[in-house]
Design an enzyme around this catalytic site. Structure first.
Site, PDB file in Angstrom:
ATOM      1  N   HIS A  34     -65.293  24.343 107.040  1.00  0.00           N
ATOM      2  CA  HIS A  34     -64.176  23.671 107.709  1.00  0.00           C
ATOM      3  C   HIS A  34     -63.019  24.638 107.933  1.00  0.00           C
ATOM      4  O   HIS A  34     -62.924  25.688 107.297  1.00  0.00           O
ATOM      5  CB  HIS A  34     -63.726  22.449 106.907  1.00  0.00           C
ATOM      6  CG  HIS A  34     -63.001  22.756 105.631  1.00  0.00           C
ATOM      7  ND1 HIS A  34     -61.626  22.759 105.528  1.00  0.00           N
ATOM      8  CD2 HIS A  34     -63.449  23.061 104.378  1.00  0.00           C
ATOM      9  CE1 HIS A  34     -61.258  23.033 104.288  1.00  0.00           C
ATOM     10  NE2 HIS A  34     -62.357  23.226 103.569  1.00  0.00           N
ATOM     11  N   ASP A  44     -58.420  28.533 101.101  1.00  0.00           N
ATOM     12  CA  ASP A  44     -59.187  27.334 101.449  1.00  0.00           C
ATOM     13  C   ASP A  44     -58.593  26.695 102.700  1.00  0.00           C
ATOM     14  O   ASP A  44     -57.553  26.022 102.617  1.00  0.00           O
ATOM     15  CB  ASP A  44     -59.137  26.358 100.266  1.00  0.00           C
ATOM     16  CG  ASP A  44     -59.932  25.098 100.505  1.00  0.00           C
ATOM     17  OD1 ASP A  44     -60.643  25.028 101.512  1.00  0.00           O
ATOM     18  OD2 ASP A  44     -59.837  24.176  99.662  1.00  0.00           O
ATOM     19  N   GLU A  81     -62.185  18.067 107.170  1.00  0.00           N
ATOM     20  CA  GLU A  81     -62.878  18.096 105.872  1.00  0.00           C
ATOM     21  C   GLU A  81     -61.988  17.582 104.749  1.00  0.00           C
ATOM     22  O   GLU A  81     -62.430  16.819 103.884  1.00  0.00           O
ATOM     23  CB  GLU A  81     -63.349  19.525 105.574  1.00  0.00           C
ATOM     24  CG  GLU A  81     -64.312  19.647 104.407  1.00  0.00           C
ATOM     25  CD  GLU A  81     -63.657  20.003 103.073  1.00  0.00           C
ATOM     26  OE1 GLU A  81     -64.387  20.205 102.086  1.00  0.00           O
ATOM     27  OE2 GLU A  81     -62.410  20.066 103.021  1.00  0.00           O
ATOM     28  N   GLU A  82     -60.723  17.981 104.778  1.00  0.00           N
ATOM     29  CA  GLU A  82     -59.817  17.616 103.688  1.00  0.00           C
ATOM     30  C   GLU A  82     -59.482  16.120 103.675  1.00  0.00           C
ATOM     31  O   GLU A  82     -58.946  15.607 102.703  1.00  0.00           O
ATOM     32  CB  GLU A  82     -58.522  18.436 103.777  1.00  0.00           C
ATOM     33  CG  GLU A  82     -58.711  19.947 103.672  1.00  0.00           C
ATOM     34  CD  GLU A  82     -59.152  20.420 102.296  1.00  0.00           C
ATOM     35  OE1 GLU A  82     -59.468  19.565 101.443  1.00  0.00           O
ATOM     36  OE2 GLU A  82     -59.174  21.637 102.075  1.00  0.00           O
ATOM     37  N   HIS A 202     -55.250  23.940  96.927  1.00  0.00           N
ATOM     38  CA  HIS A 202     -54.572  22.859  97.639  1.00  0.00           C
ATOM     39  C   HIS A 202     -53.054  22.866  97.401  1.00  0.00           C
ATOM     40  O   HIS A 202     -52.435  21.805  97.326  1.00  0.00           O
ATOM     41  CB  HIS A 202     -55.154  21.503  97.244  1.00  0.00           C
ATOM     42  CG  HIS A 202     -56.473  21.218  97.883  1.00  0.00           C
ATOM     43  ND1 HIS A 202     -57.171  20.048  97.685  1.00  0.00           N
ATOM     44  CD2 HIS A 202     -57.250  21.951  98.725  1.00  0.00           C
ATOM     45  CE1 HIS A 202     -58.295  20.075  98.369  1.00  0.00           C
ATOM     46  NE2 HIS A 202     -58.376  21.226  99.005  1.00  0.00           N
TER      47      HIS A 202
END
Length: 411
Positions: A34, A44, A81-82, A202
């Site tokens: 992603h 990420d 995706e998240e 995150h």
């Protein structure tokens, strides 16, 4: 404290690039990751996206020079995706029937940092992953990735395969874009890469500065990851016979069944829940898979000219190997979770990303639900039998190929 939320609806976009195969364009080797992030996304997911694009650049460059893959290679950039694996899941659900007939394998690649290598996924790919781990060295080191892993893991993480030590694959639960392919579609899936603890997951500290200063200065691990991904894709795309080894799956299932025996003992359920039928089904599957291994090994020893004379039978054989993993699916899914159909791997009901192996039976045992355990034991036995039947069909086709070779040699 004042909180402000944005609940507006916006479109998401998946981007997929295809390099069409020269001989079997309808068979797809896909890799993806992603590109959406919680904040800056330096690690990420952008680190993985950049590494994946480098693999794509190298493979495209080879194609421009005339080295075209036999099967199609696809690179996917997933969106959303998240927010719950939305991009990949919508894609998988919308094109489910087509993908189950055409997709050979899905390799998930998103974020990474310099650190130790690990791999998880469908255990039929365990020997193949070990093979490519032996091909790539660590950055600035004479050790291969395989040798580096062997040095730091204990014997429980190793298994002997054809006279050599292989590193066991981990099992996949959820938490990334492989979920729809494995859990819902029954397509073999792999997730591998380098990683280390970093403390920025995150958060707003997941920045370009962090990654270039601490994550992977000089992108040396990213280069090795790109190399490993490219080797995986090219070997999968060009293999005469798809490199699936289902005896590795059955050996792994045996270990999971041993774990269930321990769970039964802990809960004093030995007299109430019995695993004998599952064990017998897996033993029969293992015997069939072992016979198939032998036939595939003989085919691998055939010359290019001999392979060319068997193009159509080998395609039939590969279609059966492609179909085998889907036999582990139960169409009604797990209790209370119909979307999760794979009976060997699934995220736990209460474990978030964490995997539960043989999930239907295991979770019934954990909650001491004897009736559900009996029901899911029957389901698991039936799925093992389904896979066995597919592999039996593969044995018949493979044996005919090797027999034809013997006849031709005699002439």
């Amino acid at each position: 404290m004042k909180l402000k939320f944005d609940w507006s609806v916006r479109p998401i976009v998946n981007v997929i690039g295809y390099l069409r195969g020269s001989e079997e364009p309808d068979k797809i080797i896909m890799t993806g990751g992603h590109r959406d992030a919680w904040t800056f996304g330096g690690r990420d997911p952008i680190s993985g996206t950049v590494s994946l694009l480098e693999s794509a650049r190298v493979i495209a460059d080879l194609a421009q020079k005339g080295f075209w893959p036999k099967r199609t290679i696809a690179f996917a950039s997933w969106d959303g995706e998240e927010y719950g694996l939305i991009g990949s899941t919508e894609y998988g659900e919308e094109f489910a029937e087509k993908l189950q007939g055409e997709m050979v394998v899905y390799l998930n690649r998103e974020s990474y940092t310099a650190g130790n290598f690990s791999a998880g996924g469908s255990h039929s790919l365990q020997p193949f992953i070990n093979e490519i781990m032996r091909e790539v060295n660590l950055p600035g080191d004479s050790l291969t990735i395989y040798e580096s892993v062997i040095k730091r893991v204990d014997e429980t993480k190793l298994v002997t395969h054809r006279g050599r030590k292989d590193v066991r694959l981990g099992a996949l639960g959820s938490g990334s874009d492989y979920a729809v392919f494995m859990n819902y579609l029954g397509i073999p899936a792999i997730n591998f890469g380098f990683s280390a603890s970093n403390g920025i997951y995150h958060s707003r500290y997941d920045s370009h500065w962090f990654f270039t200063t601490h994550g992977d200065p000089g992108f040396v691990y990213g280069e090795k990851q790109a190399e490993l991904v490219a080797i995986f894709l090219l070997r999968m795309a060009n293999a005469d016979v798809l490199p699936f080894t289902y005896s590795s799956t059955t050996e792994t299932i045996d270990r999971y069944l041993d774990e269930l025996d321990e769970e039964l003992k802990k809960r004093d359920l030995n007299e109430s829940i019995h695993l004998a039928e599952i064990k017998a089904a897996n033993a029969e599957l293992h015997a069939t898979a072992t016979v198939l291994d032998g036939e595939l090994r003989r085919i691998s020893e055939m010359s290019a000219a001999e392979i060319d004379r068997q193009v159509d039978p080998i395609k039939r054989l590969n279609n059966l190997l492609l179909k085998a993993e889907q036999g582990f699916l139960y169409q009604d899914g797990l209790p209370g979770r119909p979307w999760y159909r794979h009976q060997i791997y699934a995220p736990g009901f209460y474990t978030g990303y964490g995997v539960k192996t043989l999930p239907g039976v295991r979770e019934a045992i954990e909650k001491k639900d004897v009736r559900e355990a009996e029901q899911m034991s029957k389901v698991l036995t039936e799925t093992l039998d389904q896979v066995r039947q597919t592999l039996l069909d593969a044995v018949v086709v493979a044996a005919a190929i090797t027999k034809s070779r013997s006849k031709h040699t005699q002439k």
